[in-house]
Design an enzyme around this catalytic site. Structure first.
Site, mmCIF file in Angstrom:
data_model
loop_
_atom_site.group_PDB
_atom_site.id
_atom_site.type_symbol
_atom_site.label_atom_id
_atom_site.label_comp_id
_atom_site.label_asym_id
_atom_site.label_seq_id
_atom_site.Cartn_x
_atom_site.Cartn_y
_atom_site.Cartn_z
ATOM 1 N N HIS A 154 35.054 2.818 -31.437
ATOM 2 C CA HIS A 154 36.070 1.685 -31.471
ATOM 3 C C HIS A 154 35.655 0.463 -32.098
ATOM 4 O O HIS A 154 36.361 -0.445 -32.113
ATOM 5 C CB HIS A 154 37.027 1.532 -30.160
ATOM 6 N N HIS A 155 34.510 0.297 -32.304
ATOM 7 C CA HIS A 155 33.665 -0.975 -32.801
ATOM 8 C C HIS A 155 33.461 -1.114 -34.237
ATOM 9 O O HIS A 155 33.453 -2.280 -34.625
ATOM 10 C CB HIS A 155 32.238 -1.377 -32.197
ATOM 11 N N ALA A 156 33.863 0.075 -35.264
ATOM 12 C CA ALA A 156 33.450 -0.113 -36.502
ATOM 13 C C ALA A 156 34.526 -0.807 -37.063
ATOM 14 O O ALA A 156 35.919 -0.557 -36.862
ATOM 15 C CB ALA A 156 33.539 1.283 -36.940
ATOM 16 N N ASP A 206 37.640 -3.542 -30.261
ATOM 17 C CA ASP A 206 37.958 -4.548 -31.088
ATOM 18 C C ASP A 206 38.183 -3.971 -32.547
ATOM 19 O O ASP A 206 39.066 -4.381 -33.287
ATOM 20 C CB ASP A 206 36.758 -5.515 -31.124
#
Length: 309
Positions: A117-119, A158
């Site tokens: 979920h940070h890519a 994010d």
């Protein structure tokens, strides 16, 4: 049986200069194999390049697939992007998408990897190369689905929020430690930032009060569940204080909310960090098994779970 998506390429040898625990996905696979006929295995296809480019900048997609990611981006990711890592990065979103399709048919399905979920659009970050949640959600939305991404990882989702922002058929929910990574947060549809040290009761109260209004307002027809186990009190990168029992109640609370609305759910792995890889893998497997068993018991009958205490 519980539908589980797994690909041999999820289990990759650790590239150099990596602090990520690469053995986790193999341990998850092995623990699920021990469940025997309770698991129905499925192998995904690679995500199409056009799917990757719908979420990420084409230039970054090319850098990954050709294993020529610049060093500064590799530092943000946390490891070198070798050809093996690149292939893994392309197959994981295919697995999350396939889990979603299986969930729509059977109620629940799990991907044994994913939750990256940070890519972001032009770079990976935080051990995430491509954002499988955003990639799968965007493709499902193109097929006419309304997708809610429920992210219970200790870190804010994010990248997922940024890559799907403003899409009318995708909503994002993130309940996370406010002071944890990333330092610069994105804006999810609903964010629930928690102070350090929140325990089971505080966490469940926050979840109980903030997720149902979004479910009511957005009215999804599918949930993608980022079931990170790093809110656990002993996690190396967590700042919350959930017990094993608290993690279980968290999962069943979300499942109950989904089941009482007739919503299928596909889960991904997400975060879990520490030196005891087998213990971390066990927590991930417990998420899959408890959700799978809950859906197996209630989905066809159309009845709801017993609410978590």
């Amino acid at each position: 049986m519980i539908a589980v998506v797994h690909h041999p390429d999820y289990v990759a040898e650790a590239p150099g200069r990596s602090s990520y625990r690469w053995g986790k996905n193999g341990a998850i696979r092995d623990l699920l194999r021990d469940e025997g006929t309770a698991i129905c295995w499925h192998e995904p296809d690679l995500a199409l390049r056009s799917w990757l480019e719908a979420a990420h900048d084409p230039g970054y997609v090319a850098e990954v697939l050709e294993a020529r990611v610049p060093r500064d981006k590799e530092r943000r990711i946390g490891f070198p992007v070798t050809a093996v890592v690149a292939r893994r990065a392309q197959v994981v979103p295919g697995g999350t998408y396939q889990a979603a399709r299986l969930a729509m048919a059977h109620g629940f399905a799990a991907n044994t990897a994913g939750g990256s979920h940070h890519a972001l659009a032009a770079t990976g970050a935080g051990y995430c190369v491509f954002n499988d949640l955003a990639i799968a959600a965007l493709q499902l939305a193109r097929e006419g689905r309304r997708v809610l991404i429920v992210d219970v990882d200790v870190h804010q989702g994010d990248g997922t929020a940024a890559l799907t922002a403003g899409h009318p058929a995708i909503a994002t929910y993130s309940i996370h430690a406010e002071k944890n990574f990333p330092a610069r947060k994105a804006r999810s549809t609903v964010d629930v930032p928690l102070p350090d040290g929140v325990d089971d009761a505080g966490y469940l109260d926050a979840l109980r009060s903030t997720l149902p209004p979004l479910l009511q307002e957005f009215a999804p027809d599918l949930i993608l569940y980022q079931g990170g186990v790093d809110p656990f009190s002993g996690d190396r990168l967590g700042r919350l204080s959930l017990t094993e029992d608290g993690l279980g109640k968290r999962d069943l609370l979300v499942a109950n909310m989904a089941l009482e609305r007739g919503l299928p759910m596909a889960s991904t792995v997400g975060g879990g960090y520490g030196d005891d890889v087998l213990a971390i893998a066990r927590r991930h497997v417990d998420v899959i098994l408890r959700l799978g068993r809950a859906y197996a018991e209630r989905w066809q009958a159309g009845t709801r779970l017993t609410p978590a205490a």
